[in-house]
Design an enzyme around this catalytic site. Structure first.
Site, short mmCIF file in Angstrom:
data_model
loop_
_atom_site.label_atom_id
_atom_site.label_comp_id
_atom_site.label_asym_id
_atom_site.label_seq_id
_atom_site.Cartn_x
_atom_site.Cartn_y
_atom_site.Cartn_z
N LYS A 52 23.62 9.09 75.35
CA LYS A 52 23.80 9.70 76.68
C LYS A 52 22.55 10.49 77.07
O LYS A 52 22.06 10.40 78.19
CB LYS A 52 25.05 10.60 76.69
CG LYS A 52 26.36 9.80 76.59
CD LYS A 52 27.59 10.68 76.34
CE LYS A 52 28.82 9.80 76.11
NZ LYS A 52 30.05 10.56 75.82
N GLN A 96 31.84 16.44 74.05
CA GLN A 96 32.12 15.18 73.37
C GLN A 96 33.41 15.30 72.55
O GLN A 96 33.62 16.26 71.81
CB GLN A 96 30.93 14.82 72.46
CG GLN A 96 31.04 13.46 71.79
CD GLN A 96 30.97 12.29 72.76
OE1 GLN A 96 30.39 12.37 73.83
NE2 GLN A 96 31.60 11.18 72.38
N ASP A 119 33.23 13.93 83.21
CA ASP A 119 34.03 13.04 82.36
C ASP A 119 35.35 12.68 83.04
O ASP A 119 36.05 11.77 82.59
CB ASP A 119 34.37 13.78 81.06
CG ASP A 119 33.74 13.16 79.84
OD1 ASP A 119 33.30 12.00 79.93
OD2 ASP A 119 33.70 13.85 78.81
N1 GUN Z 1 34.64 10.37 73.10
C1 GUN Z 1 34.88 9.05 73.26
N2 GUN Z 1 34.81 8.72 74.57
C2 GUN Z 1 34.53 9.86 75.24
C3 GUN Z 1 34.34 10.16 76.62
O1 GUN Z 1 34.42 9.31 77.51
N3 GUN Z 1 34.07 11.45 76.91
C4 GUN Z 1 33.98 12.41 75.96
N4 GUN Z 1 33.71 13.65 76.35
N5 GUN Z 1 34.17 12.16 74.67
C5 GUN Z 1 34.44 10.89 74.32
#
Ligand code: GUN
Length: 281
Positions: A52, A96, A119
């Site tokens: 990311k 995350q 998110d």
């Molecule tokens: N862990 C796995 N997928 C995601 C996501 O889309 N967002 C976040 N914050 N954590 C994740």
């Protein structure tokens, strides 16, 4: 023989437009900024966060990384979130998941400002999606819809089966497909005779994390298959779908890796630039 949906290529195309939007915001004196919080040292989470941050840098989005120890308390994490909510230079906040077991994910997500929830996991944004209002849409299901559309498949009127009912993928994926006028069926771990449902799916989205859950005999000939899962099997990445045999039956199918993953990251970038744009509006 079906076609492989190239998620990397589709994401790269979307990112051209996102980069232009980032530039336009920068031209107005504001650099879009995403705060990324990683708690603990889950190797998969570390890898996702790294991807990311790398993509953000490529597109001109600033990132502020917070790498916190696994022992971080819920109170301290929420205090950090609140501090970032109040910081006008930060447009998007991503914590995350999963978080260590002693921290309530629900509490943490609830404390992220809905305006910075790139998110799309805050209940306010989930409610906006449920009721057909504008809000941040979770990145993975948003990316799934883009990938289906990239095949040229008309969604309206199609039978869409979603396997998995998580707040991050399954539920929002079902709502998005419903909003596109698909006839949506949700299946999950308690569904009896899963194949009876999947065989009727023109569009099949699987987001469970069980390798080989979906085999070729469960797929309607000509279906579009989107495999969201990423499982480690004998050192290799696998999805929910038995890819090689499914490719013989489906019209289009996403590979793992190189399918949903890159588009998910692109959608996070899109949501971040959208958050920055909204501060200028
Ligand atoms: N862990 C796995 N997928 C995601 C996501 O889309 N967002 C976040 N914050 N954590 C994740």
């Amino acid at each position: 023989m079906g076609k492989i949906i190239d998620g990397r290529a589709a994401a790269a195309e979307v990112c051209i437009e996102i980069k232009a939007r980032v530039q336009a915001v920068c031209d107005k004196g504001v650099q879009p900024c995403l705060a990324v919080v990683l708690v603990g040292d889950n190797p998969a989470s570390k890898a996702y966060v790294g991807m990311k941050e790398k993509k953000a840098a490529e597109l001109g989005i600033k990132t502020v990384g917070h790498k916190l120890p696994a022992e971080t308390t819920e109170e301290d994490l929420i205090a950090l979130v609140k501090q970032m909510n109040d910081d006008p230079s930060i447009h998007g906040i991503l914590v995350q998941l999963p978080l260590p077991k002693h921290i309530s994910e629900d509490n943490v997500l609830l404390n992220i400002s809905a305006a910075k929830d790139v998110d799309g996991l805050h209940p306010e944004n989930a409610g906006m999606l449920l009721t057909g209002r504008e809000g941040f849409i979770p990145c993975t299901p948003k990316g799934c819809v883009k990938l289906v559309e990239s095949t040229g498949t008309e969604i309206s009127g199609k039978n869409c089966v979603v396997i998995g009912r998580s707040n991050i993928v399954g539920k929002p994926a079902a709502l998005l497909m419903l909003a596109k006028n698909a006839t949506v069926t949700m299946c999950h771990s308690r569904t009896k005779n899963l194949a009876e449902y999947t065989r009727n799916a023109d569009i099949l989205i699987s987001a469970v994390g069980v390798p080989n859950l979906v085999t070729a005999d469960m797929i309607k000939p000509g279906a579009v298959v989107i495999d969201v899962a990423q499982c480690r099997v004998d050192g290799a990445w696998r999805g929910d779908v038995d890819f090689e045999s499914a490719l013989e039956v489906a019209s289009h199918i996403t590979p793992v890796p190189g399918g949903v993953g890159p588009m998910t990251i692109a959608m996070l970038m899109e949501n971040t630039v959208e958050a920055a744009e909204k501060t200028l509006a």
